[in-house]
Every structure is written in structure tokens, then in C-alpha cells.
Enzyme design. Structure first.
Site, PDB file in Angstrom:
ATOM      1  N   GLU A  92      -8.841  -5.011  -1.827  1.00  0.00           N
ATOM      2  CA  GLU A  92      -8.576  -5.617  -0.524  1.00  0.00           C
ATOM      3  C   GLU A  92      -7.980  -4.676   0.530  1.00  0.00           C
ATOM      4  O   GLU A  92      -8.323  -4.780   1.706  1.00  0.00           O
ATOM      5  CB  GLU A  92      -7.646  -6.821  -0.711  1.00  0.00           C
ATOM      6  CG  GLU A  92      -8.283  -7.945  -1.483  1.00  0.00           C
ATOM      7  CD  GLU A  92      -7.285  -9.021  -1.857  1.00  0.00           C
ATOM      8  OE1 GLU A  92      -7.528 -10.189  -1.535  1.00  0.00           O
ATOM      9  OE2 GLU A  92      -6.258  -8.693  -2.480  1.00  0.00           O
ATOM     10  N   ARG A 118       0.473 -15.424   2.271  1.00  0.00           N
ATOM     11  CA  ARG A 118       0.204 -13.983   2.277  1.00  0.00           C
ATOM     12  C   ARG A 118       0.057 -13.468   3.709  1.00  0.00           C
ATOM     13  O   ARG A 118       0.377 -12.307   3.975  1.00  0.00           O
ATOM     14  CB  ARG A 118      -1.034 -13.647   1.448  1.00  0.00           C
ATOM     15  CG  ARG A 118      -1.237 -12.157   1.255  1.00  0.00           C
ATOM     16  CD  ARG A 118      -2.357 -11.846   0.280  1.00  0.00           C
ATOM     17  NE  ARG A 118      -1.960 -11.901  -1.109  1.00  0.00           N
ATOM     18  CZ  ARG A 118      -1.589 -10.847  -1.838  1.00  0.00           C
ATOM     19  NH1 ARG A 118      -1.535  -9.650  -1.284  1.00  0.00           N
ATOM     20  NH2 ARG A 118      -1.268 -10.986  -3.101  1.00  0.00           N
TER      21      ARG A 118
END
Length: 791
Positions: free
Chosen positions: A737, A334
Site C-alpha cells: 500500500e 486509518r
């Protein structure tokens, strides 16, 4: 603070048909546990009534970073009055492994070798926690030291093994792009890790039942994984293990995998003794045992033009992963996914280096590697701005994703809805960025010790689990004959308001008031095979699963009402004032009771899986994300060159939550995420000594943001008239997030303030965290580079 409307031009391909919101699901309903939170009546694991005969478990930890155990004597531990027993790896009836990715590289209790300072070797079972803690210190252990690798530099020098496969993402010909670029630069940025510092530490309570049953109350973000781990360790099928979570006192990713070890130790103790057993880690033990945010060293090579157009980018992202794989593979993947942030790179190559070290096994943390990649992307922008003499904001806007040939990511996903440039432009205008920037530069000329800086940075954050199979969720909804509703789903509540949003979905669909819908504890006994509450997907996944269950019940009620009142199904509508059946309005309880007597099922399972997504890690290509969440933050700071201290003067945030399910909760998440992100980049510093012992292992040695560290002026706005173009729950977007990344604006603002030392001619190349010590070192370096050397 304000959520005042800022309107952007809607994309031409915006979906024309959106659900009509009639109430409940898009209003600022208070948190479902708010009253209990402030009154102290909300129960966590350590607040639960203690079963009769409850035992307490405390782990005994390694005091070596890497060593062979040559002698282990637990006689004194066992002999202490009140001690019932001591667990070692030999007491595990099943598999002594808790690796969440099935690599069998993470023993629950150490066997012949320890791999980091703080690794559990044994666990004491005692009548109370005080006795257990005292006993754990009585163990006699002798070690044979083995070579220890503690950081990225040592790992590279020693040729350390990787905990996961390397990943390469590339598009175009980066070597050619760099060679032909009119201008080139290269550099390195070091980015520190971060302790989760949840208010409620790791905790679990296990109670044995009949014929091998084990019930676990755990502070976990992933009840299904905890269930599987306990079953794995006890060597029994999952149907004998039930895991329940009512709420957590924070998680931030630190309870996605790290909660498994406490739960397994409590279950082992309960299994061995036949009595209930509880573990609540001491804060020092918690910080010594558990993994953190990964720290990175990122090397970059960039080609660009005099106008600031990025032509080619080559990055190598190396991470300290710790002693086992844990979730390091997908975390670093990621980071690569987000090393472009909101920017299009014509020729690009990203490569990962997941390095094994003899430190805590680093794990999930809010953003899951994405923030580290974005910090590197913003450093690239900053370097180009200094090289060209242009405003970093102009470089950012110039290089954002567009359409046509500028919409393909390094992993070959098409960016269909890039609004980053629009958001930055609108925020710059609304917060007077350019005027304030000029004024601050003028002010710095006359302020030798207090320097001020400003920066405006964007975020483009991909939403979905990159492990495709995790993008699924289940729910179970019951409607009772009195018209009250119970909602169960697979997500967990850690303060972020997920349960509240699930209640709102049922309220909206049934036309009910808040007090008629009840959320229950998350339990594997009601909703099985769930995914972790992580990747910002809690509301997306579970909300659609709840909606699916509710829709099934509504369909049955519509069919019954149509038959009962001799109307069509289309004439049945669920509204706040009751159920409209043709020209008649009946109460929801009246309808449900009548349906029950007609033998209509008032309970339904719901299920959802995210569409469109795919990912092939072998080729580095796919569509790993269902959509992107966007936003921008402008931060203004002041730094004291005598002490290195930083003060955040003002922050303005414009964030894209789609059609927000609950604006108040979403704004709260944005505020909290920003502060946590700013804390990571400015003050939260992890320090290990040369023996591998974590020295910042308690609140006394690890600094997190306090009330006085918040921005003096804090303006948060939700982007209006920007519903998600994808079919998410009521066209909302994830808000877990992405807001964390807004803290990057603070790091960039500090760098801007420091740049004034050398008349904005030299890029400060500020590493993170920008602690006072780091700021003073950077200031000294910039002073030495000035032609006149005056400071």
C-alpha cells in the site's frame, strides 16, 4: 528505470545483528506464475474445468436507491426454458447476513426493503449464463420510494445515522494552540472515491460434497472469512466448508469482503440443487453491486508561524460509507491515523464522521483510508506554503517527525525511526528538484497555455492491521523424501508476488534452487483461521509463519544429522551447494531420505503473531502499527489550459522497502501503486445521478490510466542500507500500500502548475480527482482572483 543505491545515514539505534542472507530471499527472482501469466495458462475461477452438470448464477438487482418492495413476481423468470430455480432470502437455510463485522446490517438478498441501486434481490440459477442473465431481466418488481441519502452533503443535512462509532484522536490542547498561533487558516478538501477495476471480476464456483460438505473456489482475499460466511448462510459448521484460492486477477481490497456475496450465492445454488454452481459477475453488475474507495470531505483548521512551523491542527474527516458498515469503521480510523502523514503536530485533534448513505457500501481499497488522510495533510502543507511564500518542500522538511518532544503521533504512538526528512532531502538532490522548480517557473512566464508544475511529497505509512487480532498467520510446510518442498500458507496471491517471496524464504533456509520448492493454492483445509491478505502485511505475517515452519523442520534435520554423522548441530549448515555436515557435503535429498528412514517428521506447521502492537479505539491511543514504511516522490506535470488535460512528464521515487525480499517485484509494486494512485487523483471519477444510479458502471464510462498516462520518464529507486529496525522477515518492509501514496505528488504538481496563473500568490485548493473539467474550473477561479483578470 533503476534501483541504483542511494544511501542515507543509518539510525544510531539500528539493530547491529541482522540475518546473513546467503541467497534466495533477497534477490530478484521472477514471479512464480510469470510464465503462465504471459502464456495464458494461469488458471482463474472462470478457467477451471467445469464439473458435469454445472449451473450458472446471476443476481437480480434493485433499480431503486431506497424503497420498500411491495410486489415481487418471479413467475416469468422461473418459466424461461433453461432456468432451474430462483433464490430469494426465503431460500437461505441459515442467516441471510454477510456483514463482515457482525452488525447484521447487510442481508445477502434483500428482504422487504432495498437500500441502494444495485442491491441483490434474487438470483437466477440456470443451465447457462446467457439464460440466467436473460431471465434476471424478466422479474416484475414494484417499489414504494423512500427518502434516499446519496452523498455527504445530503447525509449531513438529513442528520443521517453513522454506520460506525465516531473516533477522536487528540494530543495537547488544540483549541488553545489555534487561538495562540500567530497565523491561522482553514479550508476544505473534497476527495473522490475509486473503483477497484480488477482484471478478473468477482467469481466463485461451489461444488457440493457428501454429508453437507461444500467446496468453494473463490476469487477472495480472505478465504477464512468467505468460509465463515458460506457456513453462516448454509447453517453448518465451518469444518464442512473448504475455500480454495490459487490466484486472483487483481484485488486491491475489492475482494476482501466483496467476494463473500458471490461465494454465498454460488453455495446456496449448489446446496439447493445438489449440483455444482458458478457465478461470474458481469462487469456492469460487478461495479453496480460492489463497494468502492470511500470519498471524503475533510475540513481543517490550522495554526502556524511565519516560518512555516505547524502549531495546531484540527480536522474533521467525513466519509460516504454507503448502506452498511462493511469495513468503513477501520477504513476511516486509518484515515485519521494518516492525517498527519510524516508531520508532527504539537496540538492536534482528528475526528471522524462515517456517514450512512443509500449507495454501494464502500469497502477496503489499497491504502485503506490512509491515502485520503495523507491528501488532507499535504493540502495543509500546501496552504501554509502559499500563506508564507515558502517552498512547500521546505515546509515539509521543517515539520517532519523528529526525536524527543517531536515524536508522538496524535494516537500517542512514538515514531522511533523517522527518516522522511532524510529521504526527501536525498531525493531532492538526486532529481535536481530545486533547479527544475526554478526553471519551470521561468518557463511558465512565456507559455500562456501549457503550464508546468513540480512537487515532492513524502509518505509515512503504518504497517499492521489496526484490528489487532488479524495480525497473525499460519503456514504448513512439507519436505518430501526426494528433497522437494511444498509450501502452504494463509495468504493469497493477486499478482503482487506474495507466493514468490514465500518460495524464496524456503529456498534460502534450505539452500535450495527455485525448482525444488513448490507453492500450492491457498486453502482453508490446510491452513485454517487465517487473516485477509491486506494491510500490506501479507509478506510480513505469512513470511514469518513459513519461516517458523521451515525452522522447525531444519531443527529436526540438524538434530538427525548431528547424531547420524557424530557432529554438533552447529556444524550443520544448509547452503546452495548442499548441506554441510562437518567437513562433509551431502545433498538435501540424501539428507531428507536418510531422515525419513530414521522416522524424522518432515512436515511442520508454522505460526506468527505480530509483537508490540495494541490499540484502544475507546481512548484513541495505542501502538496500532509495528513499524512505518517511508518514501518520497517527485512529480513533474504539464497541463493544457485549453483542454484541461494533464501529462505526467517525469517521476522520481525513492522508497523504503527495508532489506527487500525481491527488489524486482518490489519495484514493480511501487510503479503500479504510483500509477494507480495517480489515476485515482487525476482521472478516475465516480458519478451517481439524482436517483442513486451509478453512471460510471463500465469501462466505457469509467476511465483508468492507460499506457500513455504513465510518466514519460520514470525513475524508481529502493532505499539501500536501511534494514527494518524491527524483526520482520529478513528485515524487509511492506511494499503493498505505501507506494500508492506517491500519486499524491502528481496532484500537488498539478496544483503547482495551476498556481502559475495567479503568479503563485493564491493556493489553487484543487480537489480530487483533478479531471480536465476540475482543472478548467480551478483555472477559471484563479483567473477571476487575479488583480488584472487576464487569462
Amino acid at each position: 528505470m533503476s534501483d541504483a543505491s542511494i544511501r542515507l545515514k543509518k539510525p544510531e539505534n539500528d539493530q547491529p545483528h541482522l540475518p546473513v542472507v546467503t541467497g534466495g530471499a533477497t534477490k530478484s527472482l521472477k514471479h512464480e506464475s510469470a510464465r503462465m501469466h504471459v502464456s495464458g495458462s494461469a488458471t482463474y475461477i472462470d478457467d477451471l474445468p467445469e464439473p458435469q452438470g454445472l449451473l450458472h448464477v446471476v443476481p437480480g438487482l434493485s433499480t431503486k436507491a431506497h424503497a420498500r418492495i411491495i410486489y415481487l413476481n418471479l413467475d416469468a423468470v422461473k418459466a424461461l426454458p433453461g432456468v432451474i430455480g430462483v433464490l430469494t432470502h426465503r431460500d437461505v437455510p441459515g442467516h441471510n447476513q454477510v456483514s463482515p463485522v457482525g452488525k447484521d446490517d447487510e442481508p445477502l438478498l434483500a428482504e422487504d426493503e432495498v437500500f441502494y441501486y444495485g442491491q441483490p434481490i434474487f438470483a437466477v440459477i440456470a443451465e447457462n449464463r446467457s439464460i440466467a442473465r436473460k431471465a434476471a431481466r424478466l422479474a416484475e418488481i414494484e417499489y414504494e420510494d423512500l427518502p434516499a441519502v446519496l452523498n455527504i452533503a445530503q447525509a449531513r443535512a438529513a442528520g443521517s445515522e453513522l454506520v460506525w462509532r465516531q473516533l477522536e484522536m487528540k494530543r495537547g490542547d488544540v483549541d488553545k494552540g489555534l487561538a495562540e498561533a500567530p497565523r491561522r487558516l482553514n479550508g476544505r478538501i473534497t476527495i473522490g472515491g475509486q473503483e477497484h477495476f480488477y482484471l478478473e471480476g468477482q467469481a466463485a464456483l461451489a461444488q457440493p460434497g457428501e454429508e453437507g460438505e461444500m467446496r468453494i473456489w473463490s476469487s477472495t482475499q480472505h478465504p477464512t472469512e468467505t468460509q465463515h460466511m458460506v457456513a453462516h448462510v448454509l447453517d453448518r459448521p465451518s469444518n464442512l466448508v473448504t475455500v480454495e484460492v490459487r490466484r486472483m486477477g487483481g484485488g486491491f481490497g475489492g475482494k476482501e469482503t466483496q467476494a463473500n456475496t458471490p461465494a454465498c450465492l454460488a453455495a446456496l445454488a449448489a446446496n439447493l440443487t445438489g449440483r455444482a454452481a458458478k457465478i461470474r459477475l458481469d462487469r456492469d453488475d460487478d461495479m453496480l453491486m460492489t463497494g468502492k474507495r470511500h470519498d471524503f470531505v475533510i475540513d481543517y483548521n490550522v495554526g502556524f508561524t511565519d516560518q512555516g512551523d505547524i502549531l495546531a491542527v484540527d480536522m474533521v474527516l467525513a466519509a460516504r460509507c454507503g448502506w452498511s458498515a462493511d469495513l468503513s469503521g477501520p477504513v476511516i480510523d486509518r484515515a485519521l491515523f494518516h492525517a498527519d502523514n510524516a508531520y508532527f503536530y504539537p496540538d492536534v485533534r482528528f475526528r471522524s464522521e462515517p456517514l450512512k448513505t443509500n449507495t454501494q457500501s464502500n469497502t477496503a481499497y489499497r491504502g485503506f483510508g490512509g491515502p485520503q488522510g495523507i491528501v488532507a495533510a499535504e493540502r495543509v502543507i500546501e496552504e501554509i506554503a502559499f500563506a508564507t511564500g515558502l517552498d512547500p518542500l521546505d515546509i515539509r522538511i521543517r515539520n517532519t517527525y523528529g526525536t524527543g518532544t517531536r515524536d508522538i503521533t496524535p494516537y500517542h504512538m512514538t515514531v522511533e525511526d523517522s527518516i522522511a526528512a532524510d529521504i526527501m532531502t536525498e531525493l531532492a538532490e538526486s532529481c535536481d528538484y530545486r533547479q527544475r522548480r526554478s526553471a519551470l517557473r521561468e518557463r511558465n512566464k512565456h507559455s500562456p497555455y501549457i503550464k508546468r508544475g513540480i512537487a515532492l511529497t513524502p509518505v509515512k505509512f503504518g504497517i499492521s492491521f489496526t484490528a489487532t487480532h488479524y495480525n497473525q498467520a499460519g503456514a504448513l510446510v512439507h519436505v518430501y523424501t526426494d528433497g522437494s518442498v511444498q509450501v502452504n500458507h494463509g495468504g493469497t496471491e493477486m499478482g503482487q508476488g506474495l507466493h514468490t517471496k514465500m518460495v524464496q524464504i524456503a529456498m534460502r533456509e534450505f539452500g535450495l534452487a527455485e525448482d525444488r520448492v513448490r507453492i500450492t493454492a491457498t486453502t482453508t483445509g490446510k491452513v485454517p483461521n487465517t487473516s485477509a491478505t491486506a494491510a500490506s502485511s501479507g509478506a510480513d505475517l505469512n513470511g514469518m509463519a513459513v519461516l517458523d515452519a521451515v525452522t522447525k523442520i531444519k531443527g529436526r534435520l540438524e538434530e538427525f544429522a548431528a547424531k547420524h554423522w557424530n557432529i554438533t548441530r552447529e556444524q550443520v549448515r544448509f547452503l546452495p551447494d548442499g548441506v554441510h555436515v562437518g567437513d562433509k557435503v551431502v545433498s538435501f535429498p540424501e539428507l531428507t531420505k536418510a531422515a525419513y528412514f530414521d522416522r524424522v517428521s518432515l512436515s511442520a506447521n508454522g505460526f506468527y503473531k505480530t509483537p508490540k502492537i495494541s490499540w484502544n479505539p475507546n481512548t484513541g491511543r495505542g501502538r496500532p502499527f509495528y513499524y512505518f514504511a517511508y518514501g518520497a516522490a517527485c512529480a513533474e506535470v504539464a497541463i493544457d489550459l485549453l483542454t484541461g488535460e494533464t501529462r505526467i512528464e517525469r517521476v522520481d521515487i525513492l522508497h523504503d522497502a527495508g532489506q527487500s525480499l525481491n527488489p524486482a517485484i518490489d519495484i514493480g509494486q511501487i510503479e503500479g501503486g504510483f500509477v494507480q494512485g495517480a489515476g485515482w487523483l487525476t482521472m478516475e471519477e465516480l458519478v451517481w445521478d439524482d436517483k442513486g444510479q451509478l453512471r460510471t458502471h463500465a469501462p466505457s464510462t469509467y476511465k483508468i490510466p492507460a499506457c500513455s498516462d504513465r510518466p514519460r520518464i520514470f525513475n524508481v529507486q529502493l532505499l539501500k542500507q536501511s534494514p527494518n529496525k524491527e524483526e520482520t522477515i529478513f528485515r524487509s518492509k511492506a511494499v503493498g500500500e505505501p507506494p500508492f501514496v506517491h500519486g499524491v505528488a502528481v496532484l500537488q504538481a498539478i496544483s503547482d502548475a495551476l498556481a502559475s496563473i495567479a503568479d503563485y500568490k493564491i493556493c489553487p485548493k484543487l480537489d480530487a480527482p483533478a479531471t480536465p473539467e476540475c482543472i478548467l474550473r480551478t483555472a477559471e477561479k484563479l483567473t477571476a482572483q487575479k488583480p488584472d483578470h487576464n487569462f
